[in-house]
Design an enzyme around this catalytic site. Structure first.
Site, PDB file in Angstrom:
ATOM      1  N   THR A 211      13.862  83.161  60.896  1.00  0.00           N
ATOM      2  CA  THR A 211      14.259  83.948  62.225  1.00  0.00           C
ATOM      3  C   THR A 211      14.209  82.458  63.017  1.00  0.00           C
ATOM      4  O   THR A 211      14.419  81.513  62.711  1.00  0.00           O
ATOM      5  CB  THR A 211      12.938  84.978  62.743  1.00  0.00           C
ATOM      6  OG1 THR A 211      13.414  85.231  63.813  1.00  0.00           O
ATOM      7  CG2 THR A 211      11.791  84.121  62.923  1.00  0.00           C
ATOM      8  N   ASN A 212      14.212  82.964  64.557  1.00  0.00           N
ATOM      9  CA  ASN A 212      14.427  81.861  65.489  1.00  0.00           C
ATOM     10  C   ASN A 212      13.370  82.039  66.695  1.00  0.00           C
ATOM     11  O   ASN A 212      12.857  83.114  66.705  1.00  0.00           O
ATOM     12  CB  ASN A 212      15.793  81.786  65.940  1.00  0.00           C
ATOM     13  CG  ASN A 212      16.213  82.964  66.429  1.00  0.00           C
ATOM     14  OD1 ASN A 212      15.878  83.640  67.563  1.00  0.00           O
ATOM     15  ND2 ASN A 212      17.306  83.690  65.790  1.00  0.00           N
ATOM     16  N   ARG A 213      13.486  81.327  67.392  1.00  0.00           N
ATOM     17  CA  ARG A 213      12.585  81.311  68.763  1.00  0.00           C
ATOM     18  C   ARG A 213      12.860  82.098  69.793  1.00  0.00           C
ATOM     19  O   ARG A 213      12.181  82.352  70.842  1.00  0.00           O
ATOM     20  CB  ARG A 213      12.421  79.958  69.247  1.00  0.00           C
ATOM     21  CG  ARG A 213      11.725  78.882  68.393  1.00  0.00           C
ATOM     22  CD  ARG A 213      11.827  77.468  69.045  1.00  0.00           C
ATOM     23  NE  ARG A 213      11.616  76.412  68.334  1.00  0.00           N
ATOM     24  CZ  ARG A 213      10.535  76.345  67.478  1.00  0.00           C
ATOM     25  NH1 ARG A 213       9.273  76.946  67.814  1.00  0.00           N
ATOM     26  NH2 ARG A 213      10.289  75.408  66.619  1.00  0.00           N
ATOM     27  N   SER A 214      13.752  83.111  69.655  1.00  0.00           N
ATOM     28  CA  SER A 214      14.556  84.011  70.745  1.00  0.00           C
ATOM     29  C   SER A 214      13.244  85.293  71.149  1.00  0.00           C
ATOM     30  O   SER A 214      12.850  85.621  70.228  1.00  0.00           O
ATOM     31  CB  SER A 214      15.496  84.637  70.439  1.00  0.00           C
ATOM     32  OG  SER A 214      16.034  85.804  71.444  1.00  0.00           O
TER      33      SER A 214
END
Ligand code: PMT
Length: 399
Positions: A211-214
């Site tokens: 995933t990512n940091r959003s």
């Protein structure tokens, strides 16, 4: 951050329920948002909460009785009814619902409602049995039929200790609803807007994801800005800790493929798609069915395959498309390239290396990149204000 509540005149009617203490927070939050809040306490409300609390929080006189006319207001109910943009009754008891349904006017609150023609919003709070009773339900239906907006009540633990439907909706939910009602005739009224938010999750195995940091903050703020301008908003969100925005249709998804399906189906018949989500460009080719165990090897190789480009793939007769571009370098050049590659009408270039900007922050520094004119750099703004600035620029494209 300035919302549609700023400068509005709101009558807050408080009736005799244990939830009346929450009305103090409501009065405070509305006042902080820039609304002029005129509180009306029924006689039974005064058994639970007092005039001084509300006068102190709103810096305005509080009305309590038809014959105790407030010197600043003249005939309270007539003045209140004439100047209010909206009347909110929170909490509303079964008794006030019955009186309103019948048109009884034996106190300032009922007289104000009868004398006025502004939207009436009601947040009931009572015992579940009272709420479910045929009499109360008939009164709710009568009032709904007259265009009254109801918020809740929610299910949960009631003051009696019993569990059921009768809890007043919490303050943020009520405020979101009020903003939607006040904005219903805004410049996006009649428009269907789809917004994506958050970071997609690509399964590696049943336990782990890529995933990512959003955080979702940017997309949720755009959804609320569009709702406050009258749009019918669908928010397609990857997992996010943010609460569901009131009066917005929320679809929660996990992976990029799920987001693609949800976006495609929501875009049918829509006017505008804004892709604020951080979508994973790749996903594990073969997610494991069972948790991957640690082995003696020093490394583990996971093969990735490319995800489809969601915004590029969505089409619609009259669909205006906006993409974001999260960049760390060559911001405008990269955004320009994405404008072409993705076939969108506008790119919001996001310098995620700038201070207080990008992932997880409440503010953002963006540049609008157009196909036919010079980029427009915006100052650091609250994400809600970025949403409004974006909608201002998209509006001419819709028309
Ligand atoms: O959620 P927050 O914490 O508030 O953070 C906000 C944000 C930084 C995530 C947001 O402002 C932002 O920049 N979102 C886009 C992030 C991104 O993925 O950019 P990108 O350059 O990788 O993608 C470009 C555009 O194509 C984006 O609109 C993206 O949604 C879209 N895309 C990307 C990949 C893909 N497979 N399909 C897509 O539609």
């Amino acid at each position: 951050m300035r919302t549609i509540l700023n400068g509005k005149s709101i009558v807050l009617g408080v009736t005799g329920s244990i939830a009346a203490f929450k009305a103090a927070d409501l009065a405070s939050k509305l006042t902080q948002a820039g609304a002029a809040v005129d509180v009306v306490l029924t006689r039974s409300a005064q058994e639970f909460v007092g005039v001084a609390t509300f006068a102190g929080l709103t810096h305005r006189p509080v009305s309590t009785g038809l014959y105790e006319s407030n010197s600043e207001l003249g005939i309270d109910h007539v003045v209140l009814a004439r100047r209010a943009d909206l009347v909110l009754i929170a909490p509303a008891t079964a008794n006030i619902l019955a009186k309103l349904a019948l048109g009884v006017t034996d106190d300032v609150l009922t007289a104000t409602v009868l004398a006025g023609s502004q939207p009436l919003v009601i947040a009931p709070a009572m015992d579940a049995g009272m709420y479910g009773s045929p009499a109360t339900q008939a009164n709710v239906e009568t009032l709904r039929g007259r265009g009254v907006h109801f918020i809740g009540p929610e299910s949960g633990r009631l003051a009696s200790g019993l569990v059921g439907q009768g809890r007043m909706t919490e303050v943020p939910g009520i405020i979101g609803h009020l903003r939607a009602v006040l904005g219903r005739n805004g410049d996006l009224a009649g428009r269907r807007v789809v917004v994506s938010a958050g970071g997609t999750e690509e399964a590696i195995d049943p336990v782990r994801v890529l995933t990512n940091r959003s955080s979702g903050k940017m997309g949720y703020a755009i959804a609320e800005a569009a709702r406050d301008r009258g749009a019918d908003v669908t928010l397609i969100s990857a997992p996010s800790a943010l609460p569901s925005p009131p009066c917005v249709t929320l679809a929660t998804v996990g992976s990029a493929l799920e987001m693609r399906d949800a976006v495609q189906s929501a875009c049918a018949g829509s006017d505008l798609l804004i892709m604020a989500a951080a979508v994973s460009d790749y996903r594990p080719a073969n997610p494991a069915d069972q948790k991957i165990k640690k082995t003696g090897d020093d490394s583990l190789i996971i093969e990735l395959v490319q995800n489809p480009d969601i915004v590029a793939g969505v089409t619609g007769d009259r669909l205006v498309k906006v993409a974001f571009a999260a960049e760390t370098n060559n911001i405008i050049e990269n955004a320009d390239a994405k404008l072409l590659a993705k076939g969108v009408d506008l790119i919001v270039a996001n310098d995620i290396t700038a201070e207080h900007s990008g992932f997880g922050t409440d503010t953002n520094a963006v540049t609008f990149v157009y196909p036919d004119r010079e980029p427009e750099q915006m100052p650091l703004m609250d994400k809600f204000d970025v949403g409004n600035a974006l909608l201002d620029r998209v509006l001419p494209l819709l028309n």
